[in-house]
Motif scaffolding. Structure first.
Motif, short mmCIF file in Angstrom:
data_model
loop_
_atom_site.label_atom_id
_atom_site.label_comp_id
_atom_site.label_asym_id
_atom_site.label_seq_id
_atom_site.Cartn_x
_atom_site.Cartn_y
_atom_site.Cartn_z
N UNK A 90 0.83 -1.20 0.00
CA UNK A 90 0.00 0.00 0.00
C UNK A 90 0.86 1.26 0.00
N UNK A 91 1.91 1.25 0.81
CA UNK A 91 2.78 2.43 0.93
C UNK A 91 3.61 2.68 -0.33
N UNK A 92 3.89 1.62 -1.09
CA UNK A 92 4.70 1.78 -2.29
C UNK A 92 4.04 2.73 -3.30
N UNK A 93 2.74 2.91 -3.18
CA UNK A 93 2.02 3.78 -4.12
C UNK A 93 2.18 5.26 -3.77
N UNK A 94 2.73 5.55 -2.61
CA UNK A 94 2.87 6.93 -2.16
C UNK A 94 4.21 7.52 -2.57
N UNK A 95 4.22 8.80 -2.89
CA UNK A 95 5.45 9.48 -3.22
C UNK A 95 6.27 9.82 -2.00
N UNK A 96 7.50 10.28 -2.21
CA UNK A 96 8.44 10.56 -1.12
C UNK A 96 7.90 11.60 -0.15
N UNK A 97 7.42 12.73 -0.65
CA UNK A 97 6.92 13.79 0.23
C UNK A 97 5.67 13.35 0.96
N UNK A 98 4.83 12.54 0.31
CA UNK A 98 3.61 12.06 0.94
C UNK A 98 3.93 11.13 2.10
N UNK A 99 4.98 10.32 1.98
CA UNK A 99 5.37 9.43 3.07
C UNK A 99 5.80 10.22 4.29
N UNK A 100 6.58 11.27 4.07
CA UNK A 100 7.03 12.11 5.18
C UNK A 100 5.85 12.80 5.86
N UNK A 101 4.97 13.36 5.06
CA UNK A 101 3.81 14.08 5.61
C UNK A 101 2.86 13.13 6.33
N UNK A 102 2.73 11.91 5.83
CA UNK A 102 1.82 10.96 6.47
C UNK A 102 2.31 10.59 7.87
N UNK A 103 3.63 10.45 8.03
CA UNK A 103 4.17 10.17 9.37
C UNK A 103 3.86 11.32 10.33
N UNK A 104 4.06 12.54 9.87
CA UNK A 104 3.76 13.70 10.71
C UNK A 104 2.30 13.71 11.13
N UNK A 105 1.43 13.49 10.16
CA UNK A 105 -0.01 13.54 10.43
C UNK A 105 -0.43 12.49 11.44
N UNK A 106 0.21 11.31 11.40
CA UNK A 106 -0.14 10.23 12.33
C UNK A 106 0.03 10.68 13.78
N UNK A 107 1.17 11.28 14.08
CA UNK A 107 1.44 11.68 15.46
C UNK A 107 0.72 12.98 15.83
N UNK A 108 0.50 13.85 14.86
CA UNK A 108 -0.28 15.06 15.14
C UNK A 108 -1.72 14.72 15.48
N UNK A 109 -2.23 13.68 14.85
CA UNK A 109 -3.58 13.23 15.16
C UNK A 109 -3.68 12.74 16.60
N UNK A 110 -2.63 12.02 17.04
CA UNK A 110 -2.63 11.55 18.43
C UNK A 110 -2.59 12.72 19.39
N UNK A 111 -1.76 13.72 19.11
CA UNK A 111 -1.68 14.90 19.97
C UNK A 111 -3.01 15.64 20.03
N UNK A 112 -3.75 15.62 18.94
CA UNK A 112 -5.03 16.32 18.89
C UNK A 112 -6.06 15.68 19.82
#
Length: 257
Positions: free
Chosen positions: A230-252
């Motif tokens: 599933x992750x192989x379909x994502x671009x380089x910048x999208x992978x970085x941003x997705x990691x950020x969003x995961x932990x930001x969601x937890x903080x929220x």
């Protein structure tokens, strides 16, 4: 001891080396950080997976018997362990290899020796490197994963946990100690969102696997390969941003109550 912790710390608990052997039948092992030596708790290297895809793998293991646990420091990684892991991550980035980490550890080693050689910096360096990977990375919690020592590996696109595993900023014993005995170790597990179910409910954990699965190793290998596909379909910048969003969601969703 709490029954959940007894099960997590049992000698026959599924281990990172066992899963790695099934995932990568042949592997080039990386040994040591070229400065301080080797950390026996870490299994790290590269190789073709059962699907033919080349991967980088990192596994932290407590050891199955008393001798192994002494040699592996009970899974508490030291500075050479983190620096070796960083070497692997940097190679993975250079050669476009997805990274898979398998974790069962109490946290990082907190001895004076580790502090003298820069334990905090070694953890921070690995955490920064995993967060900026332009290749997919997946972490699997096979048992416990506590403190920044585990978080360095968990800065990942996908987090998989066994249903009885724990992931938290501190071990249950540490949480109980911080609260000066106001909570038992058992109650500490339920106090903070450290179980797979609670972390999945908050969106941090992407997949929960039953620890009593008929063929647990095969189930884990299938789950890892499916997440990577599933992750192989994502671009380089999208992978970085997705990691950020995961932990930001937890903080929220914080605080707990």
């Amino acid at each position: 001891m709490d029954e959940r912790l007894r099960r997590l710390r049992a000698a026959n608990r599924i281990s990172a080396p066992t899963v790695i052997k099934a995932l990568l039948p042949t592997m080039v092992v990386q040994r040591g950080d070229r400065l301080l030596g080797r950390d026996a708790a870490l299994t790290a290297g590269f190789g073709p997976s059962v699907t033919g895809q080349s991967l980088a793998v990192l596994g932290v293991d407590r050891g199955a018997d008393l001798a192994a646990r002494r040699a592996k420091n009970g899974g508490a990684l030291t500075v050479p362990g983190y620096r070796t892991a960083l070497r692997v991550v940097e190679h993975a980035q250079k050669f476009n290899l997805p990274v898979v980490s398998l974790i069962n550890m109490p946290g990082a080693d907190a001895s004076p020796t580790s502090e003298r050689f820069g334990q905090s910096q070694a953890i921070a360096d690995l955490m920064a490197a995993t967060g900026q990977l332009t290749v997919p990375n997946v972490v699997v919690f096979l048992g416990e994963g506590h403190s920044g020592g585990a978080l360095a590996f968990a800065n990942a696109n996908r987090i998989i946990m066994l249903d009885d595993a724990l992931f938290n900023v501190a071990s249950p014993e540490a949480v109980a100690a911080i609260l000066h005995g106001q909570q038992t170790v058992s109650a500490a597990i339920d106090l903070l969102p450290m179980t797979a179910a609670k972390l999945a409910n908050r969106g941090l954990v992407d997949q929960v696997i039953k620890h009593q699965a008929t063929d647990l190793v095969a189930t884990l290998v299938t789950a890892i390969t499916a997440q990577l596909a599933t992750l192989e379909r994502m671009g380089a910048s999208a992978l970085i941003e997705q990691r950020k969003a995961k932990f930001q969601q937890l903080l929220a969703t914080w605080p707990v109550n």
